[in-house]
Design a protein around this motif. Structure first.
Motif, short mmCIF file in Angstrom:
data_model
loop_
_atom_site.label_atom_id
_atom_site.label_comp_id
_atom_site.label_asym_id
_atom_site.label_seq_id
_atom_site.Cartn_x
_atom_site.Cartn_y
_atom_site.Cartn_z
N HIS A 91 31.89 42.96 39.91
CA HIS A 91 31.53 44.30 39.42
C HIS A 91 31.75 45.34 40.52
CE1 HIS A 91 29.63 42.26 36.02
NE2 HIS A 91 29.05 41.46 36.91
N HIS A 92 32.45 46.40 40.17
CA HIS A 92 32.70 47.52 41.10
C HIS A 92 31.95 48.75 40.62
CE1 HIS A 92 36.27 44.85 41.44
NE2 HIS A 92 36.28 45.22 42.72
N LEU A 93 31.11 49.32 41.47
CA LEU A 93 30.39 50.55 41.15
C LEU A 93 30.66 51.58 42.25
CD1 LEU A 93 26.92 49.04 40.09
CD2 LEU A 93 28.80 49.75 38.59
N ARG A 94 31.23 52.73 41.85
CA ARG A 94 31.60 53.79 42.80
C ARG A 94 32.47 53.26 43.94
NH1 ARG A 94 25.55 56.32 43.61
NH2 ARG A 94 24.97 56.40 41.40
N ALA A 95 33.23 52.22 43.68
CA ALA A 95 34.05 51.58 44.69
C ALA A 95 35.51 51.98 44.54
CB ALA A 95 33.92 50.06 44.59
N HIS A 96 36.24 51.90 45.64
CA HIS A 96 37.67 52.21 45.64
C HIS A 96 38.40 51.15 46.45
CE1 HIS A 96 37.23 56.35 44.04
NE2 HIS A 96 36.06 56.30 44.66
N ASP A 97 39.54 50.73 45.98
CA ASP A 97 40.42 49.82 46.73
C ASP A 97 39.66 48.62 47.30
OD1 ASP A 97 42.66 51.57 46.36
OD2 ASP A 97 41.84 52.85 47.93
N THR A 98 38.81 48.05 46.47
CA THR A 98 38.00 46.90 46.87
C THR A 98 38.36 45.68 46.02
OG1 THR A 98 36.13 48.23 47.65
CG2 THR A 98 35.66 45.96 46.99
N TYR A 99 38.59 44.56 46.68
CA TYR A 99 38.91 43.32 45.99
C TYR A 99 37.70 42.40 46.05
CZ TYR A 99 40.91 38.73 44.95
OH TYR A 99 41.16 37.49 44.41
N ILE A 100 37.32 41.83 44.90
CA ILE A 100 36.24 40.85 44.83
C ILE A 100 36.79 39.56 44.26
CG2 ILE A 100 34.06 40.22 43.73
CD1 ILE A 100 33.35 43.16 43.57
N HIS A 101 36.57 38.48 44.97
CA HIS A 101 36.81 37.15 44.41
C HIS A 101 35.45 36.53 44.14
CE1 HIS A 101 39.04 33.37 43.68
NE2 HIS A 101 37.86 32.84 44.01
N ALA A 102 35.10 36.42 42.86
CA ALA A 102 33.81 35.85 42.47
C ALA A 102 33.98 34.35 42.30
CB ALA A 102 33.32 36.50 41.18
N GLY A 103 33.16 33.60 42.99
CA GLY A 103 33.39 32.16 43.02
C GLY A 103 32.42 31.32 42.24
N GLY A 104 31.53 31.92 41.47
CA GLY A 104 30.56 31.11 40.74
C GLY A 104 29.94 31.89 39.61
N GLN A 105 28.69 31.53 39.29
CA GLN A 105 28.00 32.14 38.17
C GLN A 105 27.20 33.39 38.56
OE1 GLN A 105 28.55 31.01 34.98
NE2 GLN A 105 30.05 29.78 36.13
N ARG A 106 26.99 33.60 39.84
CA ARG A 106 26.19 34.75 40.25
C ARG A 106 27.05 36.01 40.26
NH1 ARG A 106 25.10 33.00 46.55
NH2 ARG A 106 27.28 33.03 47.27
N PRO A 107 26.47 37.15 39.93
CA PRO A 107 27.24 38.40 39.99
C PRO A 107 27.51 38.81 41.43
CG PRO A 107 24.96 38.85 39.40
CD PRO A 107 25.11 37.36 39.39
N VAL A 108 28.72 39.35 41.66
CA VAL A 108 29.10 39.88 42.97
C VAL A 108 29.40 41.36 42.77
CG1 VAL A 108 30.68 39.71 44.92
CG2 VAL A 108 30.09 37.65 43.61
N VAL A 109 28.62 42.21 43.44
CA VAL A 109 28.68 43.65 43.18
C VAL A 109 29.10 44.38 44.45
CG1 VAL A 109 27.42 45.67 42.37
CG2 VAL A 109 26.83 43.39 41.49
#
Length: 479
Positions: free
Chosen positions: A298-316
């Motif tokens: 999940h991206h909130l007010r973010a720019h040029d950000t990459y997230i690799h989510a690796g499981g069931q928990r949210p990554v913000v």
């Protein structure tokens, strides 16, 4: 008629550049980075066309510890490939020498790294076939990618005189500084070095004899004393240990006078950093990207950000810019994109602290399936264990721990001392300390159990292996 190519996939890798998703025991070529397929599977599928329906023509040069990972990936690709198992990693000159020594002299060998991303397989195969006549005529052919930006992460090849659709090689250049990369791009005379080669086995051996005779001599001796085990070929480890480690570029290509380069205009990436991985994902309107379990990124007010989510928990990511966030069950990496090339320094730091996360995932692949250590305390450990259909663990016992098994799904055949029983879903058994036991899956579906270990010592080396189906040593060691 197009030439029959014998692909050789170089499966070595240290697993450091894409940490924490890759580890030394599970390098990036085995990770399903693109949908449900790994880079190795995509590579095998890409070169299978060149082998013209001859899966036995495909060889993988891999580490002993990765042999079952390679076999699993090949099976998912519908292939059964031969493997040459390197006793130690000695870089590409030795790996290519082993493959050439195992091939007929006239075989046209295509050497490909296992971990490159080339989405246009048809264009790639057309490029290789276009270069085949030059390789058959005795040239050492390498392939260069038309640069699309001034990369400082890739080596370069300077084109020389034109030779048909290819060029003679004027020189190889190491990864340049930014100003040089800009100069190379503007000149139009440089290509990214893709590390892919097409050469007859006899010509490669002749070039090694001329420019790296010591490497060739050690590899030849190791192959003469090799042992074959089905699709596995093991060069002699004691002999091979004496081989020096050097890339084929330094050992041969920069010294030989008969090297040609063929340009490739398609999309190519060596997926060598998290910045490169991020580029594989589609951006949103703010330049944000996601990979892995994307529904949890999940991206909130973010720019040029990459997230690799690796499981069931949210990554913000909240209010971030230019960050790479890599989440796995047992390690988290947050890095500014400008420092992505330095991730291997993190691995070195963790290794100096003897942190297991530098080498191993929480979920560990085994030839029979995998296990995931989901909880660990001073006198207990809880694992999820998956056993593939028809597979079984070794017949073994433990000196310091007892085990409780609960079947979650599938059917388990359990050897517990003198008793052999079949357990179905929701059934369980208890293995006392010192009891000989084995877990097997006689069914057609994966077997999953929960194992609770308890005792004074829970290390993986507390295993006395009595019988094994996978050619592993019968002695106390990891399962």
């Amino acid at each position: 008629m197009s030439a029959v190519i014998h692909p050789v996939i170089l499966c070595g890798g240290s697993g450091t550049r894409l940490w924490p998703l890759s580890r030394k025991a599970f390098p990036k070529q085995f990770i399903p980075l693109l949908g449900d397929k790994s880079l190795l599977q995509l590579t095998l599928e890409r070169v299978a066309t060149l082998a013209q329906g001859q899966p036995e023509a495909i060889t993988c040069v891999a580490a002993e510890e990765h042999r079952f990972l390679v076999a699993d990936v090949a099976a998912h690709a519908g292939l059964s490939v031969r493997q040459i198992l390197e006793p130690q990693a000695k870089n590409t000159a030795a790996a290519m020498a082993l493959a050439a020594l195992a091939a007929p002299d006239e075989a046209l060998l295509l050497f490909c790294p296992a971990d490159h991303h080339i989405p246009d397989a048809a264009a790639f195969c057309a490029m290789v076939q276009g270069a085949a006549p030059a390789a058959q005529a005795g040239r050492l052919v390498t392939f260069g990618v038309l640069p699309s930006f001034p990369s400082t992460a890739y080596g370069y090849i300077q084109k020389g005189a034109a030779a048909g659709v290819g060029f003679e090689v004027a020189r190889f250049v190491e990864k340049p500084a930014q100003d040089k990369a800009l100069e190379f791009l503007a000149s139009g005379q440089y290509l990214w070095n893709a590390g892919i080669f097409l050469v007859r086995a006899a010509d490669l051996l002749q070039a090694l004899q001329a420019h790296a005779p010591d490497v060739l001599d050690v590899c030849r001796q190791a192959m003469q004393q090799s042992q074959r085990d089905g699709l596995f070929l093991r060069p002699d480890a004691q002999v091979f240990a004496g081989c020096r480690s050097q890339s084929i570029d330094y050992a041969v290509m920069e010294r030989a006078g008969n090297v040609s380069v063929y340009p490739f205009a398609g999309v190519w990436s060596d997926v060598g950093s998290w910045n490169a991985v991020a580029q594989l994902a589609e951006p949103d309107v703010y330049g944000n990207r996601a990979g892995g379990e994307v529904q949890h990124a999940h991206h909130l007010r973010a720019h040029d950000t990459y997230i690799h989510a690796g499981g069931q928990r949210p990554v913000v990511a909240l209010g971030t810019s230019g960050l790479l966030v890599i989440d796995t069950p047992d390690a988290l990496l947050v890095v500014d994109g400008s420092h992505a090339e330095a991730v291997k320094e993190v691995v070195a730091k963790l290794e100096s602290l003897d942190a297991s996360q530098a080498v191993q995932h929480r979920r560990v692949a085994r030839p029979w399936g995998w296990y995931d250590s989901i909880d660990l305390g001073p006198r207990h450990q809880v694992k999820r264990i998956m056993v593939k259909p028809g597979a079984s663990l070794s017949l073994q016992m433990h000196h310091h721990r007892a085990e409780h098994w609960v079947v979650v799904s599938g059917t388990a055949e359990v050897t517990n001392g003198d008793e052999v029983m079949v357990l179905d879903e929701n059934q369980s058994t208890y293995i006392p300390i010192g009891r000989v036991h084995r877990l097997a899956n006689p069914g057609q579906e994966p077997l999953e159990i929960i194992e609770v270990q308890s005792g004074s010592y829970l290390g993986e080396d507390d295993i006395v292996r009595l019988e094994d189906s996978y050619g592993r040593e019968i002695k106390p060691e990891r399962t």
